[in-house]
Design a protein around this motif. Structure first.
Motif, PDB file in Angstrom:
ATOM      1  N   ILE A 141       0.754  -1.228  -0.030  1.00  0.00           N
ATOM      2  CA  ILE A 141      -0.066   0.032   0.094  1.00  0.00           C
ATOM      3  C   ILE A 141       0.871   1.282   0.152  1.00  0.00           C
ATOM      4  CG2 ILE A 141      -1.594   1.240   1.261  1.00  0.00           C
ATOM      5  CD1 ILE A 141      -2.695  -1.214   2.459  1.00  0.00           C
ATOM      6  N   GLY A 142       2.229   1.109   0.647  1.00  0.00           N
ATOM      7  CA  GLY A 142       3.039   2.283   0.505  1.00  0.00           C
ATOM      8  C   GLY A 142       3.058   2.951  -0.579  1.00  0.00           C
ATOM      9  N   PRO A 143       3.659   2.262  -1.653  1.00  0.00           N
ATOM     10  CA  PRO A 143       3.716   2.991  -3.087  1.00  0.00           C
ATOM     11  C   PRO A 143       2.667   3.575  -3.654  1.00  0.00           C
ATOM     12  CG  PRO A 143       4.904   0.784  -2.678  1.00  0.00           C
ATOM     13  CD  PRO A 143       3.968   0.707  -1.628  1.00  0.00           C
ATOM     14  N   TRP A 144       1.334   2.941  -3.292  1.00  0.00           N
ATOM     15  CA  TRP A 144       0.417   3.725  -3.928  1.00  0.00           C
ATOM     16  C   TRP A 144      -0.197   4.984  -3.144  1.00  0.00           C
ATOM     17  CZ3 TRP A 144      -4.468   4.473  -1.383  1.00  0.00           C
ATOM     18  CH2 TRP A 144      -5.782   5.104  -2.168  1.00  0.00           C
ATOM     19  N   ILE A 145       0.164   4.984  -1.780  1.00  0.00           N
ATOM     20  CA  ILE A 145      -0.112   6.083  -0.926  1.00  0.00           C
ATOM     21  C   ILE A 145       0.794   7.324  -1.581  1.00  0.00           C
ATOM     22  CG2 ILE A 145       0.187   7.270   1.520  1.00  0.00           C
ATOM     23  CD1 ILE A 145      -0.688   4.599   2.660  1.00  0.00           C
ATOM     24  N   ALA A 146       2.201   6.975  -1.706  1.00  0.00           N
ATOM     25  CA  ALA A 146       3.068   7.971  -2.258  1.00  0.00           C
ATOM     26  C   ALA A 146       2.545   8.400  -3.572  1.00  0.00           C
ATOM     27  CB  ALA A 146       4.404   7.109  -2.538  1.00  0.00           C
ATOM     28  N   GLY A 147       2.038   7.649  -4.577  1.00  0.00           N
ATOM     29  CA  GLY A 147       1.501   8.343  -5.847  1.00  0.00           C
ATOM     30  C   GLY A 147       0.466   9.185  -5.565  1.00  0.00           C
ATOM     31  N   VAL A 148      -0.581   8.763  -4.488  1.00  0.00           N
ATOM     32  CA  VAL A 148      -1.686   9.510  -4.420  1.00  0.00           C
ATOM     33  C   VAL A 148      -1.259  11.060  -3.550  1.00  0.00           C
ATOM     34  CG1 VAL A 148      -3.783  10.063  -3.067  1.00  0.00           C
ATOM     35  CG2 VAL A 148      -3.208   7.770  -4.164  1.00  0.00           C
ATOM     36  N   LEU A 149      -0.407  11.092  -2.772  1.00  0.00           N
ATOM     37  CA  LEU A 149       0.282  12.192  -2.056  1.00  0.00           C
ATOM     38  C   LEU A 149       0.996  13.064  -3.266  1.00  0.00           C
ATOM     39  CD1 LEU A 149       1.316  10.808   1.303  1.00  0.00           C
ATOM     40  CD2 LEU A 149      -0.729  12.027   1.004  1.00  0.00           C
ATOM     41  N   THR A 150       1.730  12.742  -3.971  1.00  0.00           N
ATOM     42  CA  THR A 150       2.425  13.382  -4.736  1.00  0.00           C
ATOM     43  C   THR A 150       1.448  13.870  -5.922  1.00  0.00           C
ATOM     44  OG1 THR A 150       4.246  11.980  -4.716  1.00  0.00           O
ATOM     45  CG2 THR A 150       4.360  13.449  -6.573  1.00  0.00           C
ATOM     46  N   SER A 151       0.461  13.256  -6.305  1.00  0.00           N
ATOM     47  CA  SER A 151      -0.533  13.598  -7.290  1.00  0.00           C
ATOM     48  C   SER A 151      -1.460  14.780  -6.788  1.00  0.00           C
ATOM     49  CB  SER A 151      -1.382  12.795  -7.694  1.00  0.00           C
ATOM     50  OG  SER A 151      -0.756  11.644  -8.571  1.00  0.00           O
ATOM     51  N   LEU A 152      -1.567  14.856  -5.558  1.00  0.00           N
ATOM     52  CA  LEU A 152      -2.423  15.986  -4.880  1.00  0.00           C
ATOM     53  C   LEU A 152      -1.750  17.088  -4.611  1.00  0.00           C
ATOM     54  CD1 LEU A 152      -4.303  14.012  -1.956  1.00  0.00           C
ATOM     55  CD2 LEU A 152      -5.325  14.776  -3.856  1.00  0.00           C
ATOM     56  N   LEU A 153      -0.489  16.945  -4.580  1.00  0.00           N
ATOM     57  CA  LEU A 153       0.368  18.083  -4.483  1.00  0.00           C
ATOM     58  C   LEU A 153       0.632  18.958  -5.916  1.00  0.00           C
ATOM     59  CD1 LEU A 153       2.648  20.070  -3.047  1.00  0.00           C
ATOM     60  CD2 LEU A 153       4.535  18.261  -3.629  1.00  0.00           C
ATOM     61  N   ALA A 154       0.516  18.009  -6.813  1.00  0.00           N
ATOM     62  CA  ALA A 154       0.987  18.617  -8.129  1.00  0.00           C
ATOM     63  C   ALA A 154      -0.216  19.371  -8.637  1.00  0.00           C
ATOM     64  CB  ALA A 154       1.095  17.496  -9.063  1.00  0.00           C
ATOM     65  N   ALA A 155      -1.483  18.643  -8.306  1.00  0.00           N
ATOM     66  CA  ALA A 155      -2.678  19.336  -8.743  1.00  0.00           C
ATOM     67  C   ALA A 155      -2.943  20.644  -8.090  1.00  0.00           C
ATOM     68  CB  ALA A 155      -3.840  18.512  -8.317  1.00  0.00           C
ATOM     69  N   ARG A 156      -2.560  20.693  -6.631  1.00  0.00           N
ATOM     70  CA  ARG A 156      -2.753  22.096  -6.038  1.00  0.00           C
ATOM     71  C   ARG A 156      -1.737  22.985  -6.612  1.00  0.00           C
ATOM     72  NH1 ARG A 156      -4.657  23.338  -1.073  1.00  0.00           N
ATOM     73  NH2 ARG A 156      -3.679  25.370   0.027  1.00  0.00           N
ATOM     74  N   LEU A 157      -0.595  22.730  -6.819  1.00  0.00           N
ATOM     75  CA  LEU A 157       0.497  23.819  -7.493  1.00  0.00           C
ATOM     76  C   LEU A 157      -0.176  24.241  -8.912  1.00  0.00           C
ATOM     77  CD1 LEU A 157       3.935  21.910  -6.418  1.00  0.00           C
ATOM     78  CD2 LEU A 157       2.790  24.141  -5.525  1.00  0.00           C
ATOM     79  N   SER A 158      -0.502  23.307  -9.583  1.00  0.00           N
ATOM     80  CA  SER A 158      -0.914  23.565 -10.973  1.00  0.00           C
ATOM     81  C   SER A 158      -2.205  24.573 -10.893  1.00  0.00           C
ATOM     82  CB  SER A 158      -1.269  22.292 -11.757  1.00  0.00           C
ATOM     83  OG  SER A 158      -1.717  22.722 -13.142  1.00  0.00           O
ATOM     84  N   ARG A 159      -3.181  24.454 -10.148  1.00  0.00           N
ATOM     85  CA  ARG A 159      -4.193  25.121 -10.118  1.00  0.00           C
ATOM     86  C   ARG A 159      -3.856  26.563  -9.528  1.00  0.00           C
ATOM     87  NH1 ARG A 159      -6.375  20.812  -7.392  1.00  0.00           N
ATOM     88  NH2 ARG A 159      -6.389  21.773  -5.450  1.00  0.00           N
ATOM     89  N   GLY A 160      -2.927  26.748  -8.731  1.00  0.00           N
ATOM     90  CA  GLY A 160      -2.380  27.991  -8.265  1.00  0.00           C
ATOM     91  C   GLY A 160      -2.037  28.865  -9.488  1.00  0.00           C
ATOM     92  N   ASP A 161      -1.159  28.095 -10.118  1.00  0.00           N
ATOM     93  CA  ASP A 161      -0.510  28.498 -11.419  1.00  0.00           C
ATOM     94  C   ASP A 161      -1.556  29.156 -12.563  1.00  0.00           C
ATOM     95  OD1 ASP A 161       2.038  28.150 -10.499  1.00  0.00           O
ATOM     96  OD2 ASP A 161       2.503  26.580 -11.776  1.00  0.00           O
ATOM     97  N   GLU A 162      -2.833  28.286 -12.421  1.00  0.00           N
ATOM     98  CA  GLU A 162      -3.560  28.639 -13.625  1.00  0.00           C
ATOM     99  C   GLU A 162      -4.474  30.036 -13.074  1.00  0.00           C
ATOM    100  OE1 GLU A 162      -4.048  27.239 -16.308  1.00  0.00           O
ATOM    101  OE2 GLU A 162      -2.627  25.997 -15.917  1.00  0.00           O
ATOM    102  N   TYR A 163      -4.759  30.208 -11.715  1.00  0.00           N
ATOM    103  CA  TYR A 163      -5.473  31.360 -11.375  1.00  0.00           C
ATOM    104  C   TYR A 163      -4.489  32.518 -11.526  1.00  0.00           C
ATOM    105  CZ  TYR A 163      -9.271  29.194  -8.719  1.00  0.00           C
ATOM    106  OH  TYR A 163     -10.663  28.290  -8.593  1.00  0.00           O
ATOM    107  N   GLU A 164      -3.289  32.261 -11.396  1.00  0.00           N
ATOM    108  CA  GLU A 164      -2.243  33.546 -11.372  1.00  0.00           C
ATOM    109  C   GLU A 164      -2.350  33.931 -12.968  1.00  0.00           C
ATOM    110  OE1 GLU A 164       1.479  32.650  -9.968  1.00  0.00           O
ATOM    111  OE2 GLU A 164       0.967  32.715  -7.887  1.00  0.00           O
TER     112      GLU A 164
END
Length: 228
Positions: A141-164
């Motif tokens: 399960i650990g690798p799957w959790i790592a993938g989910v956490l990284t994807s959430l971080l990437a989405a948050r950063l990208s949305r901030g860029d889009e608003y700017e």
């Protein structure tokens, strides 16, 4: 030292992936793009250029079908062939296309294009490190959790860029005398144009903000400018 080895390896991996990503991106764009020659769009990009006090704004056609605009790390602006086809068919106006170009100019001016390459490499490094660490303590399960956490971080950063980039484009379009109406009307039809169903996924899992939230943000900007 051995405990730090996975992290050091992940950092080295990120640096290598950063260089490879830039090389691949430039090669792909060079091989599959040509400079756009459209008289109507040139009139509008000339107005954007005048507002920015530059000689001209070159725009390139990227020969792929998905509807999208792109800002390369080297500062070049691209419209996909699929997007340009929507314009040729009358589904998108020249002013709406200008709003896309202004948005991509925002990504360049704000440093998002280069930052995204670094973020992409950093996210790969982070994902690798987390997979190694979590995999030790939470097998399977650990690798799957790592993938989910990284994807959430990437989405948050990208949305901030889009608003700017939206805000930058709104200011530029206003200064160029084009206004925000084309930007908002394009957002209203964007999901249909891209054949996406944004409502099927939570907003925090998407790399772009929801359409209604982007329009609302622009309307708040208009109110703020009107009062100022």
């Amino acid at each position: 030292m051995l405990r730090l080895l996975p992290i050091l390896l992940a950092v080295a991996y990120g640096l290598v992936m950063y260089r490879i990503s830039i090389w691949r991106t430039h090669r792909e764009l060079d091989q599959r793009s040509t400079e756009l020659a459209d008289p109507r769009l040139k009139q509008l990009t000339d107005r954007l250029a005048a507002a920015l006090n530059v000689a001209r704004i070159p725009v390139h056609i990227y020969e792929v079908d998905p509807v999208n605009g792109l800002a390369a790390p080297d500062g070049r602006i691209f419209i996909t062939r699929g997007f340009y086809r929507k314009y040729q068919n009358g589904e998108v106006s020249a002013e709406e296309m200008a709003s896309v170009i202004a948005h991509e100019l925002g990504h360049v001016a704000l440093g998002h294009a280069k930052k995204r390459m670094i973020d992409f490499s950093g996210q790969n490094a982070l994902r690798t490190a987390l997979m190694m660490i979590l995999g030790r303590y939470i097998p399977f399960i650990g690798p799957w959790i790592a993938g989910v956490l990284t994807s959430l971080l990437a989405a948050r950063l990208s949305r901030g860029d889009e608003y700017e980039a939206d805000e930058y484009a709104a200011a530029l379009l206003t200064k160029a005398g084009i206004g925000l109406a084309p930007q908002k009307s394009l957002f209203a039809k964007l999901e249909e144009l891209t054949q996406q169903r944004a409502g099927m996924a939570p907003a925090w899992l998407m790399s772009h903000p929801k359409t209604d939230e982007r329009i609302a943000a622009l309307e708040r900007l208009e109110d703020k400018w009107a009062k100022g």
